[in-house]
Design a protein around this motif. Sequence first.
Motif, PDB file in Angstrom:
ATOM      1  N   LEU A 157     -55.830  13.389  23.976  1.00 25.25           N
ATOM      2  CA  LEU A 157     -54.683  13.185  24.825  1.00 25.25           C
ATOM      3  C   LEU A 157     -55.240  12.271  25.851  1.00 25.25           C
ATOM      4  N   LYS A 158     -56.466  12.661  26.257  1.00 26.12           N
ATOM      5  CA  LYS A 158     -57.061  12.016  27.502  1.00 26.12           C
ATOM      6  C   LYS A 158     -57.056  10.779  27.220  1.00 26.12           C
ATOM      7  N   ASN A 159     -57.706  10.185  26.165  1.00 22.78           N
ATOM      8  CA  ASN A 159     -57.800   8.876  25.646  1.00 22.78           C
ATOM      9  C   ASN A 159     -56.253   8.044  25.886  1.00 22.78           C
ATOM     10  N   GLU A 160     -55.312   9.010  25.230  1.00 20.67           N
ATOM     11  CA  GLU A 160     -54.034   8.325  25.414  1.00 20.67           C
ATOM     12  C   GLU A 160     -53.449   8.136  26.782  1.00 20.67           C
ATOM     13  N   ASN A 161     -53.967   9.149  27.712  1.00 16.22           N
ATOM     14  CA  ASN A 161     -53.418   9.052  29.313  1.00 16.22           C
ATOM     15  C   ASN A 161     -54.284   8.052  30.066  1.00 16.22           C
ATOM     16  N   SER A 162     -55.500   7.732  29.627  1.00 13.78           N
ATOM     17  CA  SER A 162     -56.250   6.788  30.394  1.00 13.78           C
ATOM     18  C   SER A 162     -55.958   5.339  30.067  1.00 13.78           C
ATOM     19  N   ASP A 163     -56.337   4.753  31.197  1.00 15.69           N
ATOM     20  CA  ASP A 163     -56.030   3.235  31.238  1.00 15.69           C
ATOM     21  C   ASP A 163     -56.337   2.663  30.265  1.00 15.69           C
TER      22      ASP A 163
END
Length: 521
Positions: A157-163
């Motif tokens: 999820l973090k990866n998805e939300n990161s730029d």
Amino acid sequence: MSENISKIINELHIYEKKVLKSLGENENYSPEEIAKINSMDIKSVMSAAGSLASKDIIEVEKSVTESIALNDNGKKYTEIGLPERRVLNVLVDEKEIDMKNLAKSTGIENYEIKIVIGWLLRKNWAKMDKGTITITEFGEEFEDKKGNDEKLLEILLKNENSDQNSQILSSDLDEDLYSGLKQLNERKNLIKIEKETTHTFKLLEKGIKILKEGFTIQEEATQLTSEQIKTGEWKNLKYRPYDIDAEYPEIFPGKGHPLRRIIEEIREIFLNLGFSESNGSILESAFWNFDSLFQPQDHAAREMQDTFYVKNPQDCHLPGDDLVNAVAEAHETGGDTGSEGWNYKWDKYVAKQSVLRTHTTGISTRCLEENQPPLKMFSVGRVFRRETSTYKHLPEFHQVEAIVAAEGINYQNLLGILKGFYKKLKFEVRFRPAYFPYTYLSTECEVYLEEKESWIELGGSGMFRPEVLAPLGINVPVLAFGLGIERLTMIRYDISDIRMLYKSDIKWLRELPIDNGIKLD
Ligand SMILES: N[C@@H](Cc1ccccc1)C(=O)O
């Protein structure tokens, strides 16, 4: 050695040279890069590389990467927590929950209940006993601790939300996260895994030697322009040689069914001989099928076990009284034909019965009734007999029927026509005396079946008897024959079982030659 190398170079295809040259410039070029540099398509690069690899010039390594990402559902559950996590949160306070209240007291959906219980037990976070769910000590520990699956979900999820949304590959995961991946993989519909195969090329010793030796790449001409011919440039071009051993796809062109083809061939033979074509109907009256042919009403061929009688319509119309009476008389007394007839009481109701025609000879008598000689007529049609299917028998098959009615026609003409007909079809037949109630003299044609070491009958023929002709008002001789067609097809195509003609054996039909090498003269 060097001579050996130059021989290898000589035999290299231009694509192989291009791939090799690119690898000489940078061994780390990917197949895609090599394709781009050389304006080749990726398929050509891969096949050239395969060929180089088969000669131990390079090595092709294949690796599969799996990139992992959340799908929409996975995203939702990562945000709100997996259902068993939401239940655990309640269990931490309540310690136990009645199964009946599970959805209500934890806020999970009804359809999630089964999944929740399954995972609570599997993760050993809770126990279930008589409809009560109780938290385990192990489960207590997870109050503030995440499972490996949950950890991975969060990373995704973090990866998805990161730029800089970079790919997360399964090969990058540590042992814990990898076991989390396995768990997540078991629950359909949380994550998506995309597999990608990549190829890398490595120069082998032989390849390095070839590069050291050096070679030129001369473009090969695949198409000549008029310009090149005019200027004489064509003389200096290098041509791609034809590979006559190249694999080619097998082609099965559309074609008629063998039976259909032979029927067309037969029609052509008779049409060319000046016969006119006639047709009858499959449903026929016993009158035309039998009676008009002087076949007595107690004849064995008329029995139920030989002939298909039709229930609906059970009866057919008889032709005009004159003809019916004349036929009745021929049967009963022979009329004025000089014959005694069959000497029995002819019954018009027997003649009215509907049958599936047992031969096409009824078409011939109909035709004689309707037309004035001289006459040359043929017809092709399906006939029906109550026969058990065997390698040479079918209950339904085709016949070609023909008559010639004219002054001076005789038995010799009949044999001549039959011989000529079979010769055109490239068949060698023998004639045998035979008996039919409606002809005299009568002959049967037979052909030898090598495989069965026996003669099989192809058809019957003869001169129509006066008892047949007189009622029809014909006073010239008439030669007649009726020949089976399936058996001809069977022999021509070398089929040992006639039933093959009625099977949808696509493989056999596909592979049949188009003209079987037999052409009409
Ligand atoms: N009708 C016969 C063949 C035949 C036709 C014409 C004359 C004589 C014989 C059969 O079906 O076998």
